[in-house]
Design an enzyme around this catalytic site. Structure first.
Site, PDB file in Angstrom:
ATOM      1  N   LYS A 129       0.815  -1.191   0.000  1.00  0.00           N
ATOM      2  CA  LYS A 129       0.000   0.000   0.000  1.00  0.00           C
ATOM      3  C   LYS A 129       0.861   1.258   0.000  1.00  0.00           C
ATOM      4  O   LYS A 129       0.405   2.335  -0.367  1.00  0.00           O
ATOM      5  CB  LYS A 129      -0.891   0.041   1.266  1.00  0.00           C
ATOM      6  CG  LYS A 129      -1.759  -1.157   1.433  1.00  0.00           C
ATOM      7  CD  LYS A 129      -2.409  -1.116   2.813  1.00  0.00           C
ATOM      8  CE  LYS A 129      -2.927  -2.476   3.182  1.00  0.00           C
ATOM      9  NZ  LYS A 129      -3.200  -2.609   4.596  1.00  0.00           N
ATOM     10  N   GLY A 130       2.090   1.155   0.477  1.00  0.00           N
ATOM     11  CA  GLY A 130       2.919   2.334   0.739  1.00  0.00           C
ATOM     12  C   GLY A 130       3.048   3.314  -0.408  1.00  0.00           C
ATOM     13  O   GLY A 130       3.124   4.514  -0.195  1.00  0.00           O
TER      14      GLY A 130
ATOM     15  N   GLU B  23       7.506   3.439  -6.106  1.00  0.00           N
ATOM     16  CA  GLU B  23       7.668   2.934  -4.744  1.00  0.00           C
ATOM     17  C   GLU B  23       7.742   4.048  -3.717  1.00  0.00           C
ATOM     18  O   GLU B  23       8.143   5.166  -4.033  1.00  0.00           O
ATOM     19  CB  GLU B  23       8.962   2.112  -4.652  1.00  0.00           C
ATOM     20  CG  GLU B  23       8.749   0.615  -4.774  1.00  0.00           C
ATOM     21  CD  GLU B  23       8.204  -0.026  -3.499  1.00  0.00           C
ATOM     22  OE1 GLU B  23       7.509   0.647  -2.710  1.00  0.00           O
ATOM     23  OE2 GLU B  23       8.475  -1.223  -3.310  1.00  0.00           O
ATOM     24  N   ASP B  24       7.345   3.719  -2.486  1.00  0.00           N
ATOM     25  CA  ASP B  24       7.478   4.669  -1.390  1.00  0.00           C
ATOM     26  C   ASP B  24       8.925   4.770  -0.921  1.00  0.00           C
ATOM     27  O   ASP B  24       9.462   5.852  -0.727  1.00  0.00           O
ATOM     28  CB  ASP B  24       6.549   4.317  -0.223  1.00  0.00           C
ATOM     29  CG  ASP B  24       6.702   2.875   0.257  1.00  0.00           C
ATOM     30  OD1 ASP B  24       7.408   2.061  -0.395  1.00  0.00           O
ATOM     31  OD2 ASP B  24       6.117   2.532   1.300  1.00  0.00           O
TER      32      ASP B  24
ATOM     33  N   ASP C 185      14.658   0.221   0.330  1.00  0.00           N
ATOM     34  CA  ASP C 185      15.360  -0.055   1.587  1.00  0.00           C
ATOM     35  C   ASP C 185      16.391  -1.162   1.328  1.00  0.00           C
ATOM     36  O   ASP C 185      17.421  -0.912   0.721  1.00  0.00           O
ATOM     37  CB  ASP C 185      14.287  -0.431   2.621  1.00  0.00           C
ATOM     38  CG  ASP C 185      14.816  -0.572   4.024  1.00  0.00           C
ATOM     39  OD1 ASP C 185      15.750   0.136   4.393  1.00  0.00           O
ATOM     40  OD2 ASP C 185      14.274  -1.411   4.773  1.00  0.00           O
TER      41      ASP C 185
ATOM     42  N   LYS D 299      17.019   4.602   0.991  1.00  0.00           N
ATOM     43  CA  LYS D 299      17.925   4.416   2.138  1.00  0.00           C
ATOM     44  C   LYS D 299      19.124   3.622   1.650  1.00  0.00           C
ATOM     45  O   LYS D 299      19.157   2.402   1.788  1.00  0.00           O
ATOM     46  CB  LYS D 299      17.232   3.593   3.226  1.00  0.00           C
ATOM     47  CG  LYS D 299      16.374   4.339   4.207  1.00  0.00           C
ATOM     48  CD  LYS D 299      15.902   3.355   5.281  1.00  0.00           C
ATOM     49  CE  LYS D 299      14.829   3.931   6.156  1.00  0.00           C
ATOM     50  NZ  LYS D 299      14.213   2.895   7.007  1.00  0.00           N
TER      51      LYS D 299
ATOM     52  N   PHE E 258      13.784   5.020  10.972  1.00  0.00           N
ATOM     53  CA  PHE E 258      12.455   4.539  10.607  1.00  0.00           C
ATOM     54  C   PHE E 258      11.525   5.723  10.423  1.00  0.00           C
ATOM     55  O   PHE E 258      11.291   6.491  11.349  1.00  0.00           O
ATOM     56  CB  PHE E 258      11.900   3.562  11.644  1.00  0.00           C
ATOM     57  CG  PHE E 258      10.707   2.824  11.113  1.00  0.00           C
ATOM     58  CD1 PHE E 258      10.873   1.703  10.320  1.00  0.00           C
ATOM     59  CD2 PHE E 258       9.418   3.293  11.349  1.00  0.00           C
ATOM     60  CE1 PHE E 258       9.785   1.040   9.782  1.00  0.00           C
ATOM     61  CE2 PHE E 258       8.311   2.637  10.804  1.00  0.00           C
ATOM     62  CZ  PHE E 258       8.496   1.511  10.031  1.00  0.00           C
ATOM     63  N   VAL E 259      11.016   5.876   9.208  1.00  0.00           N
ATOM     64  CA  VAL E 259      10.182   7.036   8.899  1.00  0.00           C
ATOM     65  C   VAL E 259       8.746   6.625   8.578  1.00  0.00           C
ATOM     66  O   VAL E 259       8.483   5.504   8.159  1.00  0.00           O
ATOM     67  CB  VAL E 259      10.765   7.846   7.715  1.00  0.00           C
ATOM     68  CG1 VAL E 259      12.090   8.480   8.083  1.00  0.00           C
ATOM     69  CG2 VAL E 259      10.922   6.971   6.475  1.00  0.00           C
TER      70      VAL E 259
ATOM     71  N   ASP F  86       3.962   3.556   6.632  1.00  0.00           N
ATOM     72  CA  ASP F  86       3.253   3.250   7.871  1.00  0.00           C
ATOM     73  C   ASP F  86       4.153   2.663   8.940  1.00  0.00           C
ATOM     74  O   ASP F  86       5.236   2.160   8.665  1.00  0.00           O
ATOM     75  CB  ASP F  86       2.144   2.236   7.600  1.00  0.00           C
ATOM     76  CG  ASP F  86       2.717   0.832   7.341  1.00  0.00           C
ATOM     77  OD1 ASP F  86       3.576   0.697   6.459  1.00  0.00           O
ATOM     78  OD2 ASP F  86       2.313  -0.116   8.036  1.00  0.00           O
TER      79      ASP F  86
ATOM     80  N   ARG G  24       0.102   6.740   7.663  1.00  0.00           N
ATOM     81  CA  ARG G  24       0.239   6.878   6.205  1.00  0.00           C
ATOM     82  C   ARG G  24      -0.295   8.228   5.728  1.00  0.00           C
ATOM     83  O   ARG G  24       0.132   8.745   4.700  1.00  0.00           O
ATOM     84  CB  ARG G  24      -0.554   5.778   5.474  1.00  0.00           C
ATOM     85  CG  ARG G  24       0.001   4.380   5.632  1.00  0.00           C
ATOM     86  CD  ARG G  24      -0.677   3.452   4.623  1.00  0.00           C
ATOM     87  NE  ARG G  24      -0.594   2.042   4.981  1.00  0.00           N
ATOM     88  CZ  ARG G  24       0.439   1.245   4.681  1.00  0.00           C
ATOM     89  NH1 ARG G  24       1.464   1.731   4.036  1.00  0.00           N
ATOM     90  NH2 ARG G  24       0.431  -0.019   5.030  1.00  0.00           N
TER      91      ARG G  24
END
Ligand code: IMP
Ligand code: MG
Length: 180
Positions: free
Chosen positions: A42-43, A98-99, A102, A130, A151-152, A158, A164
């Site tokens: 969902k991000g 993409e959000d 990572d 990141k 961690f954001v 989320d 979100r």
């Protein structure tokens, strides 16, 4: 919601400015091509909706939902498809939206899958990156912001399905996830 935020890392204004730049760049580079923007739920949906509205050439969207097998917080790289794409991607110019990139394990799996399905071209567009956490051999073609290993949440990202809807990207207070 604000009580859970240590500090704002990227403001709403800076996000929107960057989204406009990325959209301009994509509109220019894909002129005459009708690209397909694939968003991983969902991000990615908040960024994708903002980006899509600012793209000025004909473009389509499709969605996928995936989950990693195994440990919940660590990406294993083995991805289970919860919702597949609605339409075939063979011969299409695809951009994955993409959000955050990572470890890159999820995206590297998706990239291989889409290449196997015969896409004509494939690029990756992420609003956050990141670089310190990368495990897979993958990089984005369009990056909004490189961020440190914190961690954001917010702008689609989320923690336990919350935050979100924050319009900025913020660093989550450690006590929120360490006391659980
Ligand atoms: P990876 O690149 O396979 O490790 O997985 C990336 C996914 O992990 C992203 O799409 C997010 O859903 C999640 N993720 C990674 N870092 C963060 C973060 O700082 N906040 C919230 N979600 C994150
Ligand atoms: Mg997530």
């Amino acid at each position: 919601m604000m009580q859970a935020i240590e500090r704002v890392l990227i403001s709403e204004e800076d996000l929107q400015k960057k989204v406009q730049e990325l959209a301009d760049c994509i509109s220019q580079q894909y002129e005459g091509k009708d690209p397909l923007l694939i968003t991983v739920l969902k991000g990615g949906f908040v960024f994708a909706a903002d980006l899509f509205r600012r793209i000025t050439i004909p473009a389509s969207v499709d969605f996928m939902a995936v989950s990693s097998y195994g440990a919940s917080s660590k990406s294993s790289g083995v991805v289970k498809i919860i919702k597949d794409l609605d339409h075939p991607v063979e011969g299409r110019d695809v951009i994955i939206i993409e959000d955050i990139l990572d470890s890159g394990m999820t995206l590297s799996y998706l990239r291989d899958m889409l290449l196997q399905r015969g896409v004509k071209s494939l690029k990756i567009c992420t609003i956050l990156n990141k670089p310190d956490r990368r495990k897979a051999d993958i990089n984005a073609d369009y990056v909004g912001f490189d961020i440190p290993d914190e961690f954001v949440v917010g702008y689609g990202l989320d923690y336990a399905e919350k935050y979100r809807n924050l319009p900025f990207v913020g660093i989550l207070k450690r006590e929120i996830y360490e006391n659980e």
